[in-house]
Design a protein around this motif. Structure first.
Motif, PDB file in Angstrom:
ATOM      1  N   GLN A   1       4.039   1.776  11.928  1.00 52.27           N
ATOM      2  CA  GLN A   1       2.618   1.457  11.509  1.00 52.27           C
ATOM      3  C   GLN A   1       2.078   2.811  10.899  1.00 52.27           C
ATOM      4  O   GLN A   1       1.042   3.151  11.637  1.00 52.27           O
ATOM      5  CB  GLN A   1       2.018   0.873  12.330  1.00 52.27           C
ATOM      6  N   LEU A   2       2.629   3.508   9.879  1.00 57.75           N
ATOM      7  CA  LEU A   2       2.136   4.736   9.665  1.00 57.75           C
ATOM      8  C   LEU A   2       0.701   4.698   9.169  1.00 57.75           C
ATOM      9  O   LEU A   2       0.102   5.592   9.216  1.00 57.75           O
ATOM     10  CB  LEU A   2       3.179   5.486   8.768  1.00 57.75           C
ATOM     11  N   ARG A   3       0.553   3.743   8.235  1.00 60.98           N
ATOM     12  CA  ARG A   3      -0.865   3.600   7.635  1.00 60.98           C
ATOM     13  C   ARG A   3      -2.006   3.720   8.711  1.00 60.98           C
ATOM     14  O   ARG A   3      -2.964   4.259   8.511  1.00 60.98           O
ATOM     15  CB  ARG A   3      -0.949   2.463   6.830  1.00 60.98           C
ATOM     16  N   GLN A   4      -1.630   2.777   9.638  1.00 66.65           N
ATOM     17  CA  GLN A   4      -2.560   2.717  10.798  1.00 66.65           C
ATOM     18  C   GLN A   4      -2.867   3.920  11.514  1.00 66.65           C
ATOM     19  O   GLN A   4      -3.988   4.413  11.640  1.00 66.65           O
ATOM     20  CB  GLN A   4      -2.378   1.619  11.801  1.00 66.65           C
TER      21      GLN A   4
ATOM     22  N   PRO B   1      -2.435  12.428   6.520  1.00 62.05           N
ATOM     23  CA  PRO B   1      -1.757  11.647   5.354  1.00 62.05           C
ATOM     24  C   PRO B   1      -0.284  11.203   5.839  1.00 62.05           C
ATOM     25  O   PRO B   1       0.281  11.719   6.475  1.00 62.05           O
ATOM     26  CB  PRO B   1      -1.485  12.601   4.350  1.00 62.05           C
ATOM     27  N   ALA B   2      -0.040   9.779   5.517  1.00 57.11           N
ATOM     28  CA  ALA B   2       1.004   8.961   6.051  1.00 57.11           C
ATOM     29  C   ALA B   2       2.444   9.995   5.672  1.00 57.11           C
ATOM     30  O   ALA B   2       3.459   9.717   6.503  1.00 57.11           O
ATOM     31  CB  ALA B   2       1.017   7.616   5.684  1.00 57.11           C
ATOM     32  N   LYS B   3       2.307  10.617   4.597  1.00 58.93           N
ATOM     33  CA  LYS B   3       3.485  11.164   3.890  1.00 58.93           C
ATOM     34  C   LYS B   3       3.951  12.497   4.954  1.00 58.93           C
ATOM     35  O   LYS B   3       5.010  13.065   4.665  1.00 58.93           O
ATOM     36  CB  LYS B   3       3.374  11.442   2.516  1.00 58.93           C
TER      37      LYS B   3
ATOM     38  N   ASP C   1       8.586   9.700  11.249  1.00 58.27           N
ATOM     39  CA  ASP C   1       8.425   8.506  11.909  1.00 58.27           C
ATOM     40  C   ASP C   1       9.825   8.208  12.864  1.00 58.27           C
ATOM     41  O   ASP C   1      10.632   7.698  12.459  1.00 58.27           O
ATOM     42  CB  ASP C   1       8.394   7.113  11.193  1.00 58.27           C
TER      43      ASP C   1
ATOM     44  N   ALA D   1      -1.994   7.094  10.286  1.00 58.41           N
ATOM     45  CA  ALA D   1      -2.734   8.038   9.602  1.00 58.41           C
ATOM     46  C   ALA D   1      -3.879   7.711   9.505  1.00 58.41           C
ATOM     47  O   ALA D   1      -4.900   8.896   9.420  1.00 58.41           O
ATOM     48  CB  ALA D   1      -2.105   7.614   8.120  1.00 58.41           C
ATOM     49  N   ALA D   2      -4.545   6.555   9.360  1.00 57.78           N
ATOM     50  CA  ALA D   2      -6.153   6.311   9.166  1.00 57.78           C
ATOM     51  C   ALA D   2      -6.717   6.814  10.421  1.00 57.78           C
ATOM     52  O   ALA D   2      -7.939   7.193  10.370  1.00 57.78           O
ATOM     53  CB  ALA D   2      -6.447   4.986   8.826  1.00 57.78           C
ATOM     54  N   ARG D   3      -6.184   6.533  11.532  1.00 58.42           N
ATOM     55  CA  ARG D   3      -6.961   6.857  12.916  1.00 58.42           C
ATOM     56  C   ARG D   3      -7.022   8.472  13.034  1.00 58.42           C
ATOM     57  O   ARG D   3      -8.049   8.829  13.638  1.00 58.42           O
ATOM     58  CB  ARG D   3      -5.958   6.198  14.282  1.00 58.42           C
TER      59      ARG D   3
END
Length: 364
Positions: free
Chosen positions: A8-11, A19-21, A25, A13-15
């Motif tokens: 759940q990289l987007r979650q 950046p997710a990139k 992981d 990254a936002a927290r």
């Protein structure tokens, strides 16, 4: 709270404002080799044919079931397919009319979610970390009878430990359960890393057994959402009646057929995973991090009592941009655990260096 699932990289990254990139992981157990080249070629060929998108997929997924049957050594009539493990388990629970299920813990969190959503009473069965979370057939049978369970939900290799169980022991458990009309629901999501221990072929010999398997993890195609189950034709027919029509897209079917036929990719993936897992085990031992015996593409880490694993998990993200799998939502698992996927050689080396720095920082 940490994410309920890996990947759940987007979650994350936002927290944490990263950046997710930039995140590496280790929380999702996906083959680091990526999709086989044969899969990418199959998708490109399919997209070159307009009918792939303009026509409905095969309602019966015949080609896909034939490919799965050849891969596993069963017949197409022994195979049910769906867009993931959950709809297959839901169909099995409903078709078998399960009322009370023994659930060995710790386990994948979706097991409990699906059982509860189906209105099934759950009896937890606590596995011992001192015994590497192994199933004990005699003790399990006694517990099944004590609580009048009509089903048990197992995983082999076990998740989150990766422990593999002897096929003969599992067969004995199945036969004992059959004598007492108890259904055995067996999740073999990671069995492709140790296929000789699979009970897929034996599932068609027993009316009380359904085996669930995944394509997405071993062949690195989680975005395609393909899983399958095997069992006797009567069980599979009952499940198919409960699975929504067109569960697999044409693109996904073409891709998975290509993946299952790529023996060279499968053999190299197993060898590479064994080498890399062994190397990680040795390096983790040097950092005084204990691991459990694993036959899958992940390792369950146990830290000493003085380590705050949640802080470690966060520091790895914030300072090192490395995401481990939090084990906080694994029911029945004692505090002090994190899980890591087996990734490429260079990525594994990055993980070890990052762990060493963060552990040193926490100790200081």
């Amino acid at each position: 709270m940490s994410p309920a699932h890996g990947g759940q990289l987007r979650q994350i990254a936002a927290r944490y404002g990263i950046p997710a990139k930039q995140l590496l992981d280790f929380s999702a157990n996906i083959n680091p080799a990526g999709p086989p080249s044969s899969v990418l070629a199959a998708i490109r060929r399919a997209l070159d044919e307009p009918s792939t998108l303009a026509m409905y997929p095969d309602l019966e997924s015949i080609e896909l079931k034939v490919a799965i049957a050849k891969y596993t050594g069963v017949e197409p009539e022994n195979v049910a397919v769906a867009n993931g493990f959950v709809p297959l388990l839901e169909a099995a629970l409903r078709s078998l009319r399960i009322k009370q299920c023994l659930l060995p813990v710790p386990c994948f969190s979706e097991y409990r979610n699906v059982l509860e959503n189906a209105g099934i009473f759950i009896t937890p069965y606590h596995l011992s970390s001192n015994e590497n979370f192994r199933y004990a057939p005699d003790t399990i049978l006694a517990t099944l009878q004590k609580y009048a369970c009509d089903a048990i939900l197992l995983a082999n290799p076990q998740n989150p430990s990766g422990t593999i169980y002897d096929r003969d022991d599992m067969q004995r458990l199945i036969e004992i359960a059959a004598q007492h009309s108890i259904a055995v629901l067996l999740d073999e999501a990671f069995i492709d890393y140790c296929p000789a221990t699979s009970l897929t072929q034996r599932s068609i010999q027993h009316g009380n057994v359904i085996v669930f398997r995944s394509v997405t993890k071993f062949f690195a195609v989680p975005g395609l959402r393909v899983a399958y189950a095997t069992g006797r034709p009567s069980n599979i027919h009952a499940m198919n009646r409960l699975i929504a029509p067109w569960p697999i897209t044409s693109l996904a079917s073409d891709a998975v057929c290509a993946a299952l036929g790529d023996q060279a990719f499968a053999e190299e993936s197993r060898l590479a995973n064994d080498r890399r897992r062994w190397w990680l085990e040795q390096e983790l031992l040097r950092l005084n991090i204990a691991t459990y015996p694993s036959s899958a593409n992940f390792l369950l880490l146990q830290f000493s009592a003085e380590i705050d694993v949640h802080r470690l998990w966060e520091e790895m993200i914030v300072e090192e941009h490395v995401v481990l799998r939090s084990c906080a939502n694994f029911e029945g698992l004692a505090p002090g655990h994190l899980r890591i996927a087996i990734r490429s050689k260079l990525e594994n080396e990055t993980l070890i260096r990052s762990l060493k720095r963060v552990l040193s920082s926490l100790a200081g």
